[in-house]
Write a protein that holds these residues in place. Structure first.
Motif, PDB file in Angstrom:
ATOM      1  N   UNK A 247       0.804  -1.226   0.000  1.00 21.58           N
ATOM      2  CA  UNK A 247       0.000   0.000   0.000  1.00 21.58           C
ATOM      3  C   UNK A 247       0.839   1.278   0.000  1.00 21.58           C
ATOM      4  N   UNK A 248       1.990   1.251   0.666  1.00 23.06           N
ATOM      5  CA  UNK A 248       2.814   2.463   0.751  1.00 23.06           C
ATOM      6  C   UNK A 248       4.223   2.170   0.237  1.00 23.06           C
ATOM      7  N   UNK A 249       4.641   2.946  -0.761  1.00 19.89           N
ATOM      8  CA  UNK A 249       5.958   2.787  -1.396  1.00 19.89           C
ATOM      9  C   UNK A 249       6.773   4.032  -1.066  1.00 19.89           C
ATOM     10  N   UNK A 250       7.977   3.826  -0.578  1.00 20.15           N
ATOM     11  CA  UNK A 250       8.810   4.967  -0.205  1.00 20.15           C
ATOM     12  C   UNK A 250      10.133   4.940  -0.973  1.00 20.15           C
ATOM     13  N   UNK A 251      10.679   6.104  -1.217  1.00 22.18           N
ATOM     14  CA  UNK A 251      12.016   6.157  -1.822  1.00 22.18           C
ATOM     15  C   UNK A 251      12.771   7.372  -1.318  1.00 22.18           C
ATOM     16  N   UNK A 252      14.091   7.304  -1.496  1.00 20.62           N
ATOM     17  CA  UNK A 252      14.963   8.433  -1.143  1.00 20.62           C
ATOM     18  C   UNK A 252      15.658   8.891  -2.424  1.00 20.62           C
ATOM     19  N   UNK A 253      15.768  10.196  -2.587  1.00 24.39           N
ATOM     20  CA  UNK A 253      16.450  10.699  -3.788  1.00 24.39           C
ATOM     21  C   UNK A 253      17.223  11.966  -3.404  1.00 24.39           C
ATOM     22  N   UNK A 254      18.379  12.147  -4.008  1.00 21.14           N
ATOM     23  CA  UNK A 254      19.189  13.334  -3.709  1.00 21.14           C
ATOM     24  C   UNK A 254      18.638  14.544  -4.475  1.00 21.14           C
ATOM     25  N   UNK A 255      18.705  15.703  -3.850  1.00 20.87           N
ATOM     26  CA  UNK A 255      18.053  16.889  -4.438  1.00 20.87           C
ATOM     27  C   UNK A 255      18.672  17.306  -5.771  1.00 20.87           C
ATOM     28  N   UNK A 256      19.894  16.858  -6.077  1.00 16.82           N
ATOM     29  CA  UNK A 256      20.497  17.210  -7.378  1.00 16.82           C
ATOM     30  C   UNK A 256      20.073  16.253  -8.497  1.00 16.82           C
TER      31      UNK A 256
ATOM     32  N   UNK B 273       9.680  10.427 -10.696  1.00 16.43           N
ATOM     33  CA  UNK B 273       8.904   9.974  -9.533  1.00 16.43           C
ATOM     34  C   UNK B 273       7.607  10.768  -9.376  1.00 16.43           C
ATOM     35  N   UNK B 274       7.674  12.079  -9.626  1.00 16.88           N
ATOM     36  CA  UNK B 274       6.458  12.896  -9.522  1.00 16.88           C
ATOM     37  C   UNK B 274       5.422  12.465 -10.563  1.00 16.88           C
ATOM     38  N   UNK B 275       5.912  12.132 -11.780  1.00 16.12           N
ATOM     39  CA  UNK B 275       4.993  11.692 -12.846  1.00 16.12           C
ATOM     40  C   UNK B 275       4.240  10.432 -12.425  1.00 16.12           C
ATOM     41  N   UNK B 276       4.932   9.573 -11.670  1.00 15.94           N
ATOM     42  CA  UNK B 276       4.322   8.310 -11.224  1.00 15.94           C
ATOM     43  C   UNK B 276       3.301   8.564 -10.112  1.00 15.94           C
ATOM     44  N   UNK B 277       3.497   9.660  -9.372  1.00 18.28           N
ATOM     45  CA  UNK B 277       2.557   9.987  -8.292  1.00 18.28           C
ATOM     46  C   UNK B 277       3.214  10.136  -6.930  1.00 18.28           C
ATOM     47  N   UNK B 278       4.540   9.959  -6.867  1.00 13.82           N
ATOM     48  CA  UNK B 278       5.242  10.127  -5.585  1.00 13.82           C
ATOM     49  C   UNK B 278       5.158  11.585  -5.136  1.00 13.82           C
ATOM     50  N   UNK B 279       5.006  11.769  -3.818  1.00 16.39           N
ATOM     51  CA  UNK B 279       4.980  13.115  -3.243  1.00 16.39           C
ATOM     52  C   UNK B 279       6.089  13.230  -2.209  1.00 16.39           C
ATOM     53  N   UNK B 280       6.623  14.427  -2.100  1.00 23.37           N
ATOM     54  CA  UNK B 280       7.659  14.645  -1.086  1.00 23.37           C
ATOM     55  C   UNK B 280       7.033  14.549   0.302  1.00 23.37           C
ATOM     56  N   UNK B 281       7.645  13.749   1.183  1.00 27.01           N
ATOM     57  CA  UNK B 281       7.128  13.657   2.560  1.00 27.01           C
ATOM     58  C   UNK B 281       8.049  14.346   3.550  1.00 27.01           C
TER      59      UNK B 281
ATOM     60  N   UNK C 132      23.854  18.933  -0.361  1.00 27.86           N
ATOM     61  CA  UNK C 132      22.494  18.763  -0.913  1.00 27.86           C
ATOM     62  C   UNK C 132      21.613  18.068   0.116  1.00 27.86           C
ATOM     63  N   UNK C 133      20.284  18.091  -0.168  1.00 26.06           N
ATOM     64  CA  UNK C 133      19.326  17.412   0.717  1.00 26.06           C
ATOM     65  C   UNK C 133      19.045  15.994   0.223  1.00 26.06           C
ATOM     66  N   UNK C 134      18.628  15.139   1.156  1.00 26.44           N
ATOM     67  CA  UNK C 134      18.043  13.853   0.772  1.00 26.44           C
ATOM     68  C   UNK C 134      16.534  14.043   0.866  1.00 26.44           C
ATOM     69  N   UNK C 135      15.837  13.806  -0.248  1.00 26.00           N
ATOM     70  CA  UNK C 135      14.384  13.983  -0.277  1.00 26.00           C
ATOM     71  C   UNK C 135      13.724  12.622  -0.094  1.00 26.00           C
ATOM     72  N   UNK C 136      12.756  12.558   0.817  1.00 20.97           N
ATOM     73  CA  UNK C 136      11.991  11.338   1.048  1.00 20.97           C
ATOM     74  C   UNK C 136      10.642  11.501   0.363  1.00 20.97           C
TER      75      UNK C 136
END
Ligand SMILES: CC(C)(COP(=O)(O)OP(=O)(O)OC[C@H]1O[C@@H](n2cnc3c(N)ncnc32)[C@H](O)[C@@H]1OP(=O)(O)O)[C@@H](O)C(=O)NCCC(=O)NCCS
Length: 179
Positions: free
Chosen positions: A124-133, A141-149, A163-167
């Motif tokens: 039900x819940x899929x999470x990922x980490x991505x670097x801000x660069x 990821x946004x196209x798929x529907x992921x939102x920044x948490x 840089x930031x790590x975005x969850x």
């Protein structure tokens, strides 16, 4: 190498990992332009360590991404830390063959993986980490529907810059399955 069409899209399909591809993966995981986006950018990847890693990954929900047009291996993706009780997992992806970046393969591969996770593993819940660069990945990821948490600020230092790590996360109800 032998591939099996487990999850099939329009451009690519996901196949179980073939350990005999270790050399190809090792080549990609020593390419700075590829690994600058990955958590293993500071790891030493050799043919020996990669064979071991693939042996392990081949037993979980990790998949080779293969082109439909030419049956060419271009990368891999997978579900890790799968928690069937709470229906959560983490996703990861990389396309090692840079010629295939920005052509829609990554987005489709991830959609196939998530569709499978929702429809067949009841996740039900899929999470990922991505670097801000990593703008290419964030856009996909946004196209798929992921939102920044949330983001961990200044948690990555690379090439002398912080840089930031975005969850990001995605719920099954926010996703349109392609399977
Ligand atoms: C991240 C990755 C999986 C995305 O897959 P992909 O096939 O390259 O991505 P897609 O083509 O499906 O989508 C990328 C989007 O970003 C756009 N894009 C391409 N290059 C870009 C760039 N340099 N900056 C910003 N956007 C870019 C594309 O145009 C596309 O958007 P569009 O469909 O609206 O045109 C792949 O690029 C990759 O493996 N990169 C190296 C490893 C990596 O970053 N892994 C993820 C770690 S979190």
């Amino acid at each position: 190498m032998k591939y099996f069409k487990k999850l099939v899209g329009k451009k690519c399909y996901l196949s179980p990992i073939d350990v005999s591809d270790a050399e190809r993966y090792t080549e990609w995981l020593n390419d700075i332009e590829v690994i600058k986006y990955l958590t293993l950018r500071d790891k030493m990847v050799s043919l020996v360590t990669e064979r071991e890693a693939l042996e392990r990954l081949a037993r979980g929900h990790s998949y080779a991404i293969v082109t439909l047009e030419s049956d060419e291996l271009i990368g891999s993706c997978g579900l890790v830390d799968v928690d069937y009780l709470n229906r959560t997992c983490e996703v990861g992806i990389f396309i090692g063959n840079k010629e295939y970046w920005g052509k829609g393969y990554g987005t489709e591969a991830l959609k196939l993986l998530i569709s499978y996770g929702i429809n067949y593993l009841n996740l039900n819940n899929f999470m990922l980490k991505v670097y801000s660069y990593n703008e290419r990945a964030i856009k996909s990821y946004r196209k798929i529907g992921f939102r920044e948490m949330g983001r961990r600020r200044k948690s990555v230092i690379i090439e002398g810059k912080e840089y930031d790590t975005i969850y990001m996360d995605l719920l099954a109800e926010e996703f349109e399955s392609i399977l």
